[in-house]
Design a protein around this motif. Structure first.
Motif, PDB file in Angstrom:
ATOM      1  N   GLY A  12      51.763  38.613  43.598  1.00 30.65           N
ATOM      2  CA  GLY A  12      53.268  38.942  43.615  1.00 30.65           C
ATOM      3  C   GLY A  12      53.507  39.789  44.677  1.00 30.65           C
ATOM      4  N   TYR A  13      54.731  40.803  44.375  1.00 31.08           N
ATOM      5  CA  TYR A  13      55.075  41.535  45.338  1.00 31.08           C
ATOM      6  C   TYR A  13      54.242  42.629  45.753  1.00 31.08           C
ATOM      7  N   VAL A  14      53.213  42.852  44.809  1.00 39.03           N
ATOM      8  CA  VAL A  14      52.338  44.073  45.356  1.00 39.03           C
ATOM      9  C   VAL A  14      51.035  43.272  45.684  1.00 39.03           C
ATOM     10  N   GLY A  15      50.306  42.304  44.867  1.00 38.08           N
ATOM     11  CA  GLY A  15      49.183  41.721  45.336  1.00 38.08           C
ATOM     12  C   GLY A  15      49.253  41.190  46.584  1.00 38.08           C
ATOM     13  N   VAL A  34      44.324  35.628  43.890  1.00 36.82           N
ATOM     14  CA  VAL A  34      44.364  34.561  43.132  1.00 36.82           C
ATOM     15  C   VAL A  34      45.419  34.805  42.217  1.00 36.82           C
ATOM     16  N   ASP A  35      46.119  33.563  41.825  1.00 41.26           N
ATOM     17  CA  ASP A  35      46.853  33.766  40.914  1.00 41.26           C
ATOM     18  C   ASP A  35      46.856  32.561  39.881  1.00 41.26           C
ATOM     19  N   LYS A  36      47.540  32.798  38.793  1.00 39.06           N
ATOM     20  CA  LYS A  36      47.551  31.734  37.672  1.00 39.06           C
ATOM     21  C   LYS A  36      48.620  30.536  38.204  1.00 39.06           C
ATOM     22  N   SER A  37      49.620  31.097  38.780  1.00 39.38           N
ATOM     23  CA  SER A  37      50.679  30.103  39.171  1.00 39.38           C
ATOM     24  C   SER A  37      50.493  29.252  40.275  1.00 39.38           C
ATOM     25  N   LEU A  39      52.364  27.212  41.658  1.00 38.16           N
ATOM     26  CA  LEU A  39      53.550  27.114  42.715  1.00 38.16           C
ATOM     27  C   LEU A  39      53.590  28.476  43.788  1.00 38.16           C
ATOM     28  N   ARG A  40      53.169  29.558  43.122  1.00 43.13           N
ATOM     29  CA  ARG A  40      53.043  30.938  44.062  1.00 43.13           C
ATOM     30  C   ARG A  40      51.967  30.684  45.211  1.00 43.13           C
ATOM     31  N   ILE A  41      50.807  30.168  44.741  1.00 43.66           N
ATOM     32  CA  ILE A  41      49.727  29.993  45.841  1.00 43.66           C
ATOM     33  C   ILE A  41      50.222  29.248  46.747  1.00 43.66           C
ATOM     34  N   ASN A  89      51.531  41.454  36.415  1.00 45.54           N
ATOM     35  CA  ASN A  89      52.966  42.159  35.948  1.00 45.54           C
ATOM     36  C   ASN A  89      52.572  42.720  34.938  1.00 45.54           C
ATOM     37  N   THR A  90      53.533  44.116  34.586  1.00 46.65           N
ATOM     38  CA  THR A  90      53.396  44.724  33.506  1.00 46.65           C
ATOM     39  C   THR A  90      54.799  45.073  33.084  1.00 46.65           C
ATOM     40  N   PRO A  91      55.509  44.050  32.458  1.00 44.37           N
ATOM     41  CA  PRO A  91      56.991  43.988  31.994  1.00 44.37           C
ATOM     42  C   PRO A  91      56.897  44.670  31.020  1.00 44.37           C
ATOM     43  N   SER A 129      48.090  47.708  39.018  1.00 49.16           N
ATOM     44  CA  SER A 129      49.354  47.529  38.407  1.00 49.16           C
ATOM     45  C   SER A 129      49.826  48.657  37.956  1.00 49.16           C
ATOM     46  N   THR A 130      50.960  48.882  37.554  1.00 51.56           N
ATOM     47  CA  THR A 130      51.581  50.388  37.022  1.00 51.56           C
ATOM     48  C   THR A 130      51.351  50.300  35.501  1.00 51.56           C
ATOM     49  N   VAL A 131      50.761  51.304  34.946  1.00 50.38           N
ATOM     50  CA  VAL A 131      50.376  51.185  33.584  1.00 50.38           C
ATOM     51  C   VAL A 131      50.616  52.263  32.795  1.00 50.38           C
ATOM     52  N   PRO A 159      47.276  53.307  42.045  1.00 46.88           N
ATOM     53  CA  PRO A 159      48.653  52.795  41.679  1.00 46.88           C
ATOM     54  C   PRO A 159      49.231  52.497  43.078  1.00 46.88           C
ATOM     55  N   GLU A 160      50.217  51.452  43.096  1.00 49.22           N
ATOM     56  CA  GLU A 160      50.731  51.155  44.635  1.00 49.22           C
ATOM     57  C   GLU A 160      52.136  51.869  44.551  1.00 49.22           C
ATOM     58  N   PHE A 161      52.504  52.492  45.713  1.00 52.04           N
ATOM     59  CA  PHE A 161      53.932  53.260  45.815  1.00 52.04           C
ATOM     60  C   PHE A 161      54.791  52.477  46.854  1.00 52.04           C
ATOM     61  N   ALA A 163      57.605  50.245  48.357  1.00 55.03           N
ATOM     62  CA  ALA A 163      58.922  49.837  48.125  1.00 55.03           C
ATOM     63  C   ALA A 163      59.369  48.489  48.482  1.00 55.03           C
ATOM     64  N   GLU A 164      59.828  47.543  47.976  1.00 58.22           N
ATOM     65  CA  GLU A 164      60.181  46.433  48.481  1.00 58.22           C
ATOM     66  C   GLU A 164      61.275  46.454  49.549  1.00 58.22           C
ATOM     67  N   GLY A 165      61.184  45.663  50.532  1.00 65.97           N
ATOM     68  CA  GLY A 165      62.089  45.793  51.635  1.00 65.97           C
ATOM     69  C   GLY A 165      61.672  46.693  52.944  1.00 65.97           C
ATOM     70  N   GLN A 277      63.429  51.063  35.944  1.00 66.08           N
ATOM     71  CA  GLN A 277      63.779  50.882  34.573  1.00 66.08           C
ATOM     72  C   GLN A 277      62.552  50.769  33.738  1.00 66.08           C
ATOM     73  N   LYS A 278      61.676  49.937  34.121  1.00 65.43           N
ATOM     74  CA  LYS A 278      60.521  49.635  33.148  1.00 65.43           C
ATOM     75  C   LYS A 278      59.705  50.676  32.967  1.00 65.43           C
ATOM     76  N   ASP A 279      59.338  51.538  34.111  1.00 70.97           N
ATOM     77  CA  ASP A 279      58.517  52.557  34.185  1.00 70.97           C
ATOM     78  C   ASP A 279      59.137  53.774  33.388  1.00 70.97           C
ATOM     79  N   THR A 344      65.627  40.057  42.733  1.00 66.42           N
ATOM     80  CA  THR A 344      66.814  40.300  41.988  1.00 66.42           C
ATOM     81  C   THR A 344      66.502  41.082  40.638  1.00 66.42           C
ATOM     82  N   ARG A 345      65.173  41.284  40.562  1.00 61.03           N
ATOM     83  CA  ARG A 345      64.919  41.844  39.037  1.00 61.03           C
ATOM     84  C   ARG A 345      65.745  43.053  38.773  1.00 61.03           C
ATOM     85  N   GLU A 346      66.365  43.212  37.641  1.00 63.59           N
ATOM     86  CA  GLU A 346      67.228  44.210  37.180  1.00 63.59           C
ATOM     87  C   GLU A 346      68.136  44.706  38.159  1.00 63.59           C
TER      88      GLU A 346
END
Ligand code: NAI
Length: 484
Positions: A12-15, A34-37, A39-41, A89-91, A129-131, A159-161, A163-165, A277-279, A344-346
């Motif tokens: 994802g955005y981190v991995g 690796v990913d289960k998706s 499409l992503r791969i 992800n840890t939504p 992941s953030t946990v 943990p990863e710090f 920032a997207e962008g 928001q999630k954290d 676009t998340r949140e």
């Protein structure tokens, strides 16, 4: 053990960016993401990567096929790896105990079980992941309960710090790297091995080793502090609008205090993104579970203030447009939660647009990086509306901002994309309905220039004088419920 093979579960955005940079900086290590998706791969292996990040394309192009590989073959990658990053992800939980607040660790647990099932020999398992605090303990528990003879694990928190962008820049020049591990000879050996990987490009003094629990909590605390700064300046922005002060001037004055610092003091329509928001909610939940209600309430207020800011801005748009937006066309500039990402998340844009759609507005939406389908999904899903068909009819997605403003009553800026600053607003004004309004939710435009052109201009944390507004709106000054 010398680390020769790394596996990262979660592309994802981190991995994806993290492991691309590791492969780039460590040509002596094979990195398998690796990913289960499927499409992503497929997208990671194509010419159009699944995420947009400045600089990412070049890094992937250089390393992919050399020592960087993307695949769905999780078992093989885990088996071959000396070190495994968990970057899934840890939504926020949407069901059961802790619904709406606790982090959902089901993906983490599945990874731990998969690692236990297919591993051979010794592995270092790194929680990226953030946990919640003590999640590493749960991972270690699952691993040890399922360990086969001849197999052993050490679990680290890293943990990863990013920032997207600005992910690539943040990964290449991190402020710090945290490595949390067990206080034992094996724990220290594992910490040394992960440190060795980072040492390929990160100076030792930037690598902080600490206990696993401190490492986990530091990530949640960092995001909480960042979100708190945004909510603090946004709270001040409401005061500015009510008093006639200018939040930019206040932020500049406050930020000059070296104990406070000037970063992250930009008032806006609110923070977004998959993490803050999630954290925060996760932190609130942890505090509640530990019977610390005052701590929980304190951090809850940071997210409540964010909600207030988004709603306040949406209401102000309706108020200024003569208290109704029904059947009015509004051009929305920006849908991503921040510039230089397509994420676009949140995003505050989702909340502001949903509010305007609820009021019956027609929205012409333009974002340079967000796909049309993503915008439609975000505005028509069950979280956003109970009337998806009605909403679908009210939104139009544009790939040309000059077309988006045609016959619009107002422009609403919801993401701080640089290109918005360079548009020919004089030209836009000619094709808009009059009086033409601009609501700058990111404080990036030249407001005086827009007022001179004839736009009725509104922004966060600043009130233009009635005289100025009268000039720009041809003598009509709407009633401002937000003005004292
Ligand atoms: P994401 O949703 O973009 O990516 C997660 C990926 O994991 C998805 O592609 C999903 O298919 C995959 N996945 C989930 N379960 C799996 C399983 N059992 N096996 C294989 N693949 C699986 O999430 P993102 O944004 O990369 O975040 C990952 C973690 O990093 C989260 O805990 C987040 O809080 C944290 N984080 C995110 C940051 C960000 O800016 N997005 C920054 C710092 C930390």
């Amino acid at each position: 053990m010398v680390i020769k093979n790394i596996c990262c579960i979660g592309a994802g955005y981190v991995g994806g960016p993290t492991c691309s940079v590791i492969a780039w900086k460590c040509p002596d290590i094979r990195v398998h993401v690796v990913d289960k998706s499927e499409l992503r791969i497929k997208q990671w292996n194509s010419g159009k990567l699944p995420i947009y990040e400045p600089g990412l394309d070049d890094v992937v192009k250089e390393c992919r096929g050399r020592n960087l590989f993307f695949s769905n073959d999780i078992d093989v990658a885990v088996k071959e790896a000396d070190l495994i990053f968990i970057s899934v992800n840890t939504p926020t939980k949407t069901y059961g105990i802790g619904k709406g607040r606790a982090a959902d660790l089901k993906h983490i647990e599945l990874c731990a079980r998969k690692i236990a099932e297919v591993s051979e020999g010794h592995k270092i398992v790194v929680e990226k992941s953030t946990v919640p605090v003590r999640a590493a303990e749960s991972i270690a528990h699952i691993l040890s309960a399922n360990t086969k003879p001849g197999v052993s694990f050490q679990v680290l928190s890293n943990p990863e710090f990013l920032a997207e962008g600005t992910a690539i820049e943040n990964l290449v020049y991190p402020d710090r790297v945290l490595i949390g591990g067990e206080e034992s000879a094996e724990g220290e050996a594992a910490i040394a091995q992960l440190t060795w990987i980072y040492n390929h490009w990160v100076p030792t003094e930037k690598i902080i080793t600490l206990s696993t629990w401190s490492s986990e909590l530091s990530k949640l605390a960092s995001n909480a502090f960042l979100a708190q700064r945004v909510s603090s300046i946004n709270a001040i922005s409401a005061l500015c609008e009510a008093t006639g002060a200018d939040v930019s001037q206040v932020a500049a004055a406050v930020g000059r205090d070296s104990r406070i610092g000037s970063k992250f003091l930009q008032a806006s329509v609110g923070f977004g993104g998959s993490c803050f928001q999630k954290d925060l909610l996760n932190l609130v939940y942890i505090a509640e579970c530990l019977n610390l209600p005052e701590v929980a309430m304190y951090w809850q207020q940071v997210t409540d203030m964010n909600e207030y800011q988004r709603t306040r801005f949406a209401k102000r748009i309706v108020g200024c447009l003569f208290n109704t937006v029904t059947d009015k066309t509004l051009a929305v500039f920006g849908f991503a939660f921040k510039k230089n990402t397509g994420d676009t998340r949140e995003s505050p844009a989702i909340f502001v647009c949903s509010h305007l759609l609820e009021e019956g507005a027609r929205l012409n939406i333009y974002d340079p990086k967000v796909e049309a389908k993503q915008i439609e999904d975000d505005l028509t899903n069950a979280r956003a509306t109970s009337e998806p068909e009605r909403v679908q009819k009210l939104i139009n997605i544009y790939d040309d901002p000059y077309e988006a403003v045609r016959n619009a009553h107002a422009i609403v800026v919801l993401t701080e994309w640089d290109e918005f600053k360079t548009y020919d607003y004089k030209k836009m004004l000619t094709v808009m309905k009059k009086p033409a309004f601009i609501f700058d939710g990111r404080k990036i435009l030249d407001h005086e220039a827009l007022i001179s052109l004839g736009f009725h201009t509104e922004t966060i944390g600043k009130r233009f004088s009635r005289d100025t507004l009268l000039r720009s709106s041809g003598g009509h000054c709407p009633s401002f419920s937000w003005m004292p």
